[in-house]
Write a protein that holds these residues in place. Sequence first.
Motif, short mmCIF file in Angstrom:
data_model
loop_
_atom_site.label_atom_id
_atom_site.label_comp_id
_atom_site.label_asym_id
_atom_site.label_seq_id
_atom_site.Cartn_x
_atom_site.Cartn_y
_atom_site.Cartn_z
N PHE A 322 0.86 -1.18 0.00
CA PHE A 322 0.00 0.00 0.00
C PHE A 322 0.90 1.24 0.00
N SER A 347 -5.11 9.42 -0.39
CA SER A 347 -4.78 8.12 -0.95
C SER A 347 -6.04 7.48 -1.51
N HIS A 349 -6.57 4.46 -1.59
CA HIS A 349 -6.81 3.23 -0.83
C HIS A 349 -7.37 3.49 0.56
N ASN A 371 -11.13 9.35 0.33
CA ASN A 371 -9.75 9.31 -0.15
C ASN A 371 -8.89 10.48 0.33
N PRO A 394 -6.72 0.67 4.94
CA PRO A 394 -7.64 0.43 3.83
C PRO A 394 -9.00 -0.06 4.33
N SER A 402 -0.60 1.63 5.82
CA SER A 402 0.41 2.03 4.84
C SER A 402 1.74 2.28 5.55
#
Length: 418
Positions: A322, A347, A349, A371, A394, A402
């Motif tokens: 990630f 992000s 993810h 996001n 996530p 991450s």
Amino acid sequence: MTVVHVLLGLGWWLVAPRGAQGVPRPFLSLHPSREVTLGDTVTLRCRVPHPNVPVSIYEEDGEPKWQWDRVEDTAEVSVNVVTRDFAGRYRCQYNMTALSRFLRVSNPVELVVLDPNFPPPVMSLSPGGRVKPGTDVTVSCWSTYGATFLLHKAGISAPIQRQSLSRGNTATFTLYGVTQSDVGTYGCSYHPRGNPFVSSHPRSEVTLELEEGGPSMDHPVSQQPAPRPSLSLHPSEEVALGDNVTFRCHVPRKGVRVIVYKEGDGNYRWQQDGVQDTTEVSMQASTNEISGRYRCRYEILAPTWATDWSDPVEMVVLDASFPPPTLSLSPRGHVETGTNVTICCRSPHGATFVLYKAGTSDPIQRIVTGNTVAFTLHGVTQADTGTYGCSYRPQENPFISSPIGTSMTIPWHRDTFP
């Protein structure tokens, strides 16, 4: 975890104002409970360790909601929770005038709104009816609205297990090797998707009973429960893929059986007999599947009974697959004291973004969003100097994070400080 450095222009200004380090934090609490039914009233109470100080209470991702100019000991506000908008994570802070604009921030509290518009989940026990001591019992909770399910036990204020679903509508909780201490009424609730601080209401309930001939109901443990064990992770609750982590369960009695397990996953369960004080389980975080919420408990074998489970610990796996979020700051360049500084994390993810500050073990802010998220540092002062990190979890797995990313530096005007 993407990192940003908040620095001053000259080295000696990196020391906090005299007396700021060690200034006690305020304490924020919710009354009568952290859970409030839609339409009821809740009181937020901020206790401060110094008299005659300005106090504010705010939701983590917003501006202060309530403010007082001079508080002697405690600031409190009572709110009629008429909408779900009141749900969220709150903190309070106070201003030490002797330290100019130095702010001390409290512990976070989560206000969960119980909304009867979300119907209770469907519950079941397997096996049903009275069960033999030592049986593994599965509690199932089903709802099309649920994203995170919580298992409760009557008489225990906090949920005893929690499970987040990435797909499907059913959560399964396992009670391993049930004993007399597991007998009782269990409830299930859920947080709807996109609303982590809203809960279904009322709870569904099922009752677990043992067959006749099991441990006696008047065993002393049912009246005077034994001290609970404690579980910890070493060297940290965050572990990179491929690294090792150790679970350490400390028990207050000698010669007992200890069980360590992962909530909702029977593949991660360990048992050891004859533990005198502490048992350890070490393993390599070879896959993301090891991430999750863990507990331990201990059992006396003769006569057979068991304690309640320990408080949970969350093991977060740092997964380099990630990519780190993109980080930006506003305003950029030199920042004057009292400015509101926004840290944006982006992000594709991300579902839950977490903001850290170096030297503080717990995240200082956490926001569930899409996001992009904007963390605001209100009225920055010397006390805000330091290194900040932003990471995300996530949506499909809240225990994956991450990794660490790049860094940025903000210079600060020396002359803006008193």
